[in-house]
Each structure stands twice: as C-alpha cells, then as structure tokens.
Motif scaffolding. Sequence first.
Motif, short mmCIF file in Angstrom:
data_model
loop_
_atom_site.label_atom_id
_atom_site.label_comp_id
_atom_site.label_asym_id
_atom_site.label_seq_id
_atom_site.Cartn_x
_atom_site.Cartn_y
_atom_site.Cartn_z
N LEU A 44 -5.18 -10.49 9.81
CA LEU A 44 -3.79 -10.39 9.40
C LEU A 44 -3.49 -11.15 8.09
CD1 LEU A 44 -1.01 -9.21 10.00
CD2 LEU A 44 -0.55 -11.23 11.42
N PRO A 45 -3.97 -12.38 7.90
CA PRO A 45 -3.65 -13.08 6.65
C PRO A 45 -4.11 -12.33 5.40
CG PRO A 45 -4.52 -14.65 8.24
CD PRO A 45 -4.68 -13.28 8.84
N GLN A 46 -5.26 -11.68 5.47
CA GLN A 46 -5.73 -10.92 4.31
C GLN A 46 -4.81 -9.73 4.02
OE1 GLN A 46 -8.07 -11.85 6.82
NE2 GLN A 46 -8.84 -13.54 5.59
N PHE A 47 -4.37 -9.06 5.07
CA PHE A 47 -3.47 -7.92 4.88
C PHE A 47 -2.10 -8.38 4.38
CE2 PHE A 47 -6.63 -6.04 7.74
CZ PHE A 47 -6.91 -4.88 7.02
N ILE A 48 -1.64 -9.52 4.88
CA ILE A 48 -0.37 -10.08 4.39
C ILE A 48 -0.49 -10.42 2.90
CG2 ILE A 48 1.19 -12.07 4.52
CD1 ILE A 48 0.70 -12.05 7.57
N GLY A 49 -1.63 -11.00 2.52
CA GLY A 49 -1.85 -11.36 1.12
C GLY A 49 -1.80 -10.16 0.19
N ILE A 50 -2.50 -9.09 0.54
CA ILE A 50 -2.47 -7.91 -0.32
C ILE A 50 -1.09 -7.26 -0.29
CG2 ILE A 50 -3.34 -6.14 1.25
CD1 ILE A 50 -5.07 -5.19 -1.18
N GLY A 51 -0.43 -7.31 0.85
CA GLY A 51 0.95 -6.78 0.92
C GLY A 51 1.89 -7.54 0.00
N MET A 52 1.71 -8.86 -0.04
CA MET A 52 2.54 -9.68 -0.94
C MET A 52 2.25 -9.36 -2.40
SD MET A 52 2.49 -13.31 1.09
CE MET A 52 3.40 -14.19 -0.15
N MET A 53 0.98 -9.08 -2.72
CA MET A 53 0.66 -8.70 -4.10
C MET A 53 1.30 -7.38 -4.46
SD MET A 53 -3.26 -9.85 -4.75
CE MET A 53 -3.18 -9.40 -6.47
N ILE A 54 1.26 -6.43 -3.55
CA ILE A 54 1.88 -5.13 -3.80
C ILE A 54 3.39 -5.31 -3.99
CG2 ILE A 54 2.41 -2.87 -2.80
CD1 ILE A 54 -0.46 -3.03 -1.52
N ALA A 55 3.99 -6.13 -3.14
CA ALA A 55 5.43 -6.41 -3.27
C ALA A 55 5.71 -7.06 -4.63
CB ALA A 55 5.91 -7.32 -2.14
N GLY A 56 4.82 -7.94 -5.08
CA GLY A 56 4.99 -8.56 -6.39
C GLY A 56 4.95 -7.55 -7.52
N VAL A 57 4.08 -6.57 -7.42
CA VAL A 57 4.01 -5.54 -8.45
C VAL A 57 5.29 -4.71 -8.46
CG1 VAL A 57 2.82 -3.40 -9.12
CG2 VAL A 57 1.50 -5.43 -8.55
N VAL A 58 5.78 -4.39 -7.27
CA VAL A 58 7.04 -3.64 -7.19
C VAL A 58 8.16 -4.43 -7.85
CG1 VAL A 58 8.78 -2.72 -5.60
CG2 VAL A 58 6.35 -2.32 -5.16
N ILE A 59 8.20 -5.74 -7.60
CA ILE A 59 9.21 -6.59 -8.21
C ILE A 59 9.03 -6.63 -9.74
CG2 ILE A 59 10.04 -8.99 -8.42
CD1 ILE A 59 9.41 -9.23 -5.37
N LEU A 60 7.78 -6.75 -10.20
CA LEU A 60 7.50 -6.75 -11.64
C LEU A 60 7.96 -5.46 -12.31
CD1 LEU A 60 3.89 -8.23 -11.95
CD2 LEU A 60 5.95 -9.17 -12.98
N LYS A 61 7.82 -4.37 -11.61
CA LYS A 61 8.15 -3.04 -12.16
C LYS A 61 9.64 -2.91 -12.44
CE LYS A 61 7.33 1.36 -13.02
NZ LYS A 61 7.34 1.65 -14.42
N PHE A 62 10.46 -3.58 -11.63
CA PHE A 62 11.91 -3.42 -11.77
C PHE A 62 12.53 -4.65 -12.28
CE2 PHE A 62 10.61 -0.50 -8.40
CZ PHE A 62 10.99 0.68 -8.97
#
Length: 141
Positions: free
Chosen positions: A123-141
């Motif tokens: 789970l921690p690894q999946f949470i980490g990559i999920g947070m990175m994806i969320a960060g990219v979404v935030i960077l995009k907007f």
Amino acid sequence: MRGIIFAFLAGGFITLQGVANSRISQDIGPWQAATVTQLTGFLMALLIVMIVRDRKWKNFKGVRPLYLTGGSFAAVVIYGNIFGIKEIGVTLTIAVILIAQLAITFLIDGKGWFGVLKQKMRLPQFIGIGMMIAGVVILKF
C-alpha cells in the motif's frame, strides 16, 4: 550514500540533457538532436572507459543480445523529452517521466522481470505513486 549521490546527479543531468536537447532541436531538428546526443554520450563513455582502463571487454560476448538493444531506447527517450518540453514545459515533462519510470519499475519489481529479485508492492508504494500523479495534476492546473 554514494548510490544516492549518483542517483541525484543522474536526475539532475537528465533534466539538463532534456533542456539542452530541446534547445538543440530548435536549430537542427529533434531526431538530429537525438543523434548528436547519442554520439557525444558514446564518445564520453568511451573516454571514461579508456581513462578508467576497465578490462571487462572480454565479458561483452556474455551479454544477452536482447539487453544490447537498451541503448536504442535512448533515442525515444530523447525525442520524448524534446517533444514534451516543447509542448508542456520542463517541469511537467520531468514529472510525467518520473511517473512513467515508477510505473515501469513497479512492473519490473513486481514481476521479477530481467532477472531482478521479485518485490511485493504494498500500500505505501501505491500511495506514493498516487501522490505523484496527484502532484502532476496539480502542476497541470
């Protein structure tokens, strides 16, 4: 500690290389920039091998042919960097590249591909990559 230092340097140089390639491609084109980059990279690596005087060339015949194609991936990496930087900017391009790298490493580690020790993704690894994806979404907007 040395591994962390060299990984940090590699990450920095990947970014610098992407920006330089993007600039070079404006003058001569993306595939030409990839060619120049591959050539200069080859020459630098050859120079370092000659300076270090590493005598492992005899082991070259023991490398599986499939793995010898690894350098050809760099042409696609360079072109993708150039195109990404031109279209979405440096920050977003590098962020997306990092996510893609992590996604592929998840597969390689999870399946034990290429002879690496199989790792269980938790789970921690999946949470980490999920947070990175969320960060990219935030960077995009």
